[in-house]
Write an enzyme that holds these catalytic residues in place. Structure first.
Site, PDB file in Angstrom:
ATOM      1  N   LYS A   1       3.404   9.490   8.519  1.00 61.99           N
ATOM      2  CA  LYS A   1       3.079   9.012   9.863  1.00 61.99           C
ATOM      3  C   LYS A   1       3.971   9.638  10.954  1.00 61.99           C
ATOM      4  O   LYS A   1       3.735  10.787  11.319  1.00 61.99           O
ATOM      5  CB  LYS A   1       3.063   7.487   9.874  1.00 61.99           C
ATOM      6  CG  LYS A   1       1.968   6.992   8.891  1.00 61.99           C
ATOM      7  CD  LYS A   1       1.551   5.567   8.955  1.00 61.99           C
ATOM      8  CE  LYS A   1       0.296   5.360   8.103  1.00 61.99           C
ATOM      9  NZ  LYS A   1       0.434   4.465   6.984  1.00 61.99           N
TER      10      LYS A   1
ATOM     11  N   TYR B   1       0.859  -1.184   0.000  1.00 54.82           N
ATOM     12  CA  TYR B   1       0.000   0.000   0.000  1.00 54.82           C
ATOM     13  C   TYR B   1       0.890   1.227   0.000  1.00 54.82           C
ATOM     14  O   TYR B   1       1.770   1.363   0.847  1.00 54.82           O
ATOM     15  CB  TYR B   1      -0.901  -0.003   1.237  1.00 54.82           C
ATOM     16  CG  TYR B   1      -1.823   1.199   1.325  1.00 54.82           C
ATOM     17  CD1 TYR B   1      -2.878   1.354   0.435  1.00 54.82           C
ATOM     18  CD2 TYR B   1      -1.642   2.174   2.306  1.00 54.82           C
ATOM     19  CE1 TYR B   1      -3.727   2.453   0.514  1.00 54.82           C
ATOM     20  CE2 TYR B   1      -2.494   3.273   2.395  1.00 54.82           C
ATOM     21  CZ  TYR B   1      -3.535   3.405   1.493  1.00 54.82           C
ATOM     22  OH  TYR B   1      -4.376   4.488   1.571  1.00 54.82           O
TER      23      TYR B   1
ATOM     24  N   ASP C   1       9.320   2.913   0.353  1.00 55.53           N
ATOM     25  CA  ASP C   1       8.197   3.585   1.003  1.00 55.53           C
ATOM     26  C   ASP C   1       8.299   3.288   2.491  1.00 55.53           C
ATOM     27  O   ASP C   1       7.892   2.230   2.958  1.00 55.53           O
ATOM     28  CB  ASP C   1       6.869   3.099   0.415  1.00 55.53           C
ATOM     29  CG  ASP C   1       5.675   3.807   1.053  1.00 55.53           C
ATOM     30  OD1 ASP C   1       5.891   4.608   1.993  1.00 55.53           O
ATOM     31  OD2 ASP C   1       4.537   3.560   0.609  1.00 55.53           O
TER      32      ASP C   1
HETATM   33  C1  LIG Z   1      -0.131   4.899   5.524  1.00 55.96           C
HETATM   34  C2  LIG Z   1       0.742   4.614   4.364  1.00 55.96           C
HETATM   35  C3  LIG Z   1       0.754   5.434   3.217  1.00 55.96           C
HETATM   36  C4  LIG Z   1      -0.217   6.574   3.037  1.00 55.96           C
HETATM   37  O1  LIG Z   1      -0.009   7.603   3.963  1.00 55.96           O
HETATM   38  P1  LIG Z   1      -1.217   8.603   4.261  1.00 55.96           P
HETATM   39  O2  LIG Z   1      -0.606   9.622   5.178  1.00 55.96           O
HETATM   40  O3  LIG Z   1      -2.296   7.795   4.873  1.00 55.96           O
HETATM   41  O4  LIG Z   1      -1.626   9.197   2.970  1.00 55.96           O
HETATM   42  C5  LIG Z   1       1.672   5.169   2.224  1.00 55.96           C
HETATM   43  N1  LIG Z   1       2.533   4.141   2.341  1.00 55.96           N
HETATM   44  C6  LIG Z   1       2.548   3.333   3.408  1.00 55.96           C
HETATM   45  C7  LIG Z   1       3.560   2.240   3.493  1.00 55.96           C
HETATM   46  C8  LIG Z   1       1.645   3.532   4.447  1.00 55.96           C
HETATM   47  O5  LIG Z   1       1.636   2.689   5.479  1.00 55.96           O
END
Ligand SMILES: *Cc1c(COP(=O)(O)O)cnc(C)c1O
Length: 421
Positions: A259, A138, A231
């Site tokens: 985050k 994701y 990521d």
């Molecule tokens: C939560 C998450 C995102 C998206 O971040 P948001 O601040 O919710 O847009 C992207 N990549 C990873 C790995 C995530 O866990």
């Protein structure tokens, strides 16, 4: 109004009653009154030990006093300027000092924006269009990456509203599968701009890379003029001071963060080698912009957070994580359950699955019905985890020994009920 009534009311005004889909668990989510330290209170008078922690950001627990004080000071000086501040430099320097791949940074407002911009940058830099992601990973909710995506859903239907012309450039292969990736790259290497990967897959539970897998990614991308994007929206500042890249000793070309970096306020960032980052507007021709980019409140919270995340912090937090996982492992053994405990550092999950989970395909075979029984029992026992087999559980430094012991006891009784033991 109690949570049940609030949810009924909410559904009249907010689509689905919530502002992000994973929050809408059945029969209704609890509505939050407040949160402090390791605890979260609902409006119905229940207190939970929080192992969801805002889906990751709250590594210092809720209402961290140093952040609160820093924010209070900043609030009185204004909350958004549309002009730069020295604090943005301070935070960027902290990121560059900590994260090996970061030589320059751009602050944005969410993890979604970070990956969207990082992918555009990789395409601009390489002058190629295709990207490869891993099944079940994701990377936020934008069009480029909502293909075979994780985030709480066992089988996420690919979203409506995304033109095929957009996603035809997004290829995916199974995680931990070197051969599949090598084959794909062999066929299309002249068209592939980047490989984007969650170094630890935190959006289908918690799946670690096989030994050598990240090294393999580093090598094959370098050999083929493909950029490697880590990521690290979850793993950044969680697995170590420098994130997963420091933990596994692999340096990507671009890193995305979110985050934790906003200290509980909305923020994301992407960073990378200077020659790549200098392609972003205004110094280069890859466009990226945002009214709230580098927002003074988020940046202040970020600085205060990173200041508190030193070596001692990680040593202590990882010790807590190990302690909890050891307890859970003993429980699973005593109950003789065919489940799979996974996790590292301050992350953990129990797969209701007898197989070792190496990728999305195997994760999907987990017993989600049993997991929901387990989740509900945990709630009854005062523990809040994300309501899905395919999310990761977290602990913070605010979780003390008593909290951890209480979590273990609740896990034991909830596993017993879910498995009729
Ligand atoms: C939560 C998450 C995102 C998206 O971040 P948001 O601040 O919710 O847009 C992207 N990549 C990873 C790995 C995530 O866990």
């Amino acid at each position: 109004m109690n949570s049940k009534e609030l949810f009924k009311e909410s559904k009249k005004y907010l689509s689905g009653g919530v502002d992000s889909p994973v929050r809408a668990f059945k029969p209704h989510p609890f509505f939050v009154e407040k949160a402090r330290g390791s605890k979260i209170w609902d409006v119905d008078g229940n207190i939970y030990i929080d192992c969801c922690l805002g889906y990751g950001p709250m590594i210092l627990g809720h209402g961290n006093i140093k952040i609160t004080e820093a924010i209070a000071k900043q609030l009185s000086n204004g909350t958004s300027y549309g002009a730069p501040t020295e604090n943005e430099i301070t935070l960027a320097k902290m990121v560059v000092d900590r994260v090996p791949s970061a030589q320059m940074v751009r602050f944005v407002n969410s993890g979604t924006e970070a990956t969207m911009s990082a992918i555009r940058l990789a395409r601009g830099f390489t002058k190629k269009d295709k990207i490869i992601k891993f099944e079940g990973s994701y990377h936020g909710a934008h069009d480029y990456v909502l293909v075979k995506s994780g985030s709480g859903a066992a089988t996420l239907p690919d979203s409506l509203g995304i033109p095929k012309d957009t996603t035809k450039n997004t290829l995916s292969v199974p995680f931990n599968d070197e051969e599949a990736l090598a084959n794909l790259i062999k066929k299309q290497k002249d068209e592939i701009a980047a490989v984007i990967v969650e170094p630890v897959m935190g959006n289908i539970g918690c799946v670690e890379p096989k030994k050598g897998f990240l090294e393999f990614l580093r090598e094959i991308t370098r050999e083929n003029n493909i950029l490697l994007i880590f990521d690290e929206v979850i793993t950044g500042f969680r697995l170590s001071k420098g994130g997963a890249q420091t933990y596994y000793h692999i340096v990507p070309d671009i890193v995305t963060m979110g985050k934790i970096i906003g200290g509980g306020f909305p923020m994301g960032a992407f960073a990378g080698k200077k020659e790549i980052m200098e392609m972003i507007a205004p110094s280069g021709n890859v466009y990226q912009a945002g009214t709230f980019n580098g927002n003074p409140i988020s940046v202040t919270a970020g600085i205060s957070t990173l200041k508190q995340l030193d070596q001692t912090f990680y040593k202590d937090l990882n010790k807590k994580g190990n302690f909890l996982r050891e307890k859970i492992a003993e429980i699973i053994e005593d109950l003789d359950l065919n489940v799979n405990l996974v996790g590292l550092s301050s992350m953990f999950q129990i797969y209701f699955n007898s197989k070792k989970v190496l990728n999305y395909e195997i994760a999907k075979q987990s017993d989600t019905a049993k997991f929901l029984v387990y989740f509900k029992e945990l709630m009854k026992n005062g523990i809040f985890i994300p309501p899905s087999q395919f999310e990761c559980n977290f602990i913070s430094c605010a979780h003390n020994k008593e909290d951890l012991a209480e979590i273990a006891i609740a896990i034991e009784s909830s596993l017993k009920i879910a498995w009729n033991k």
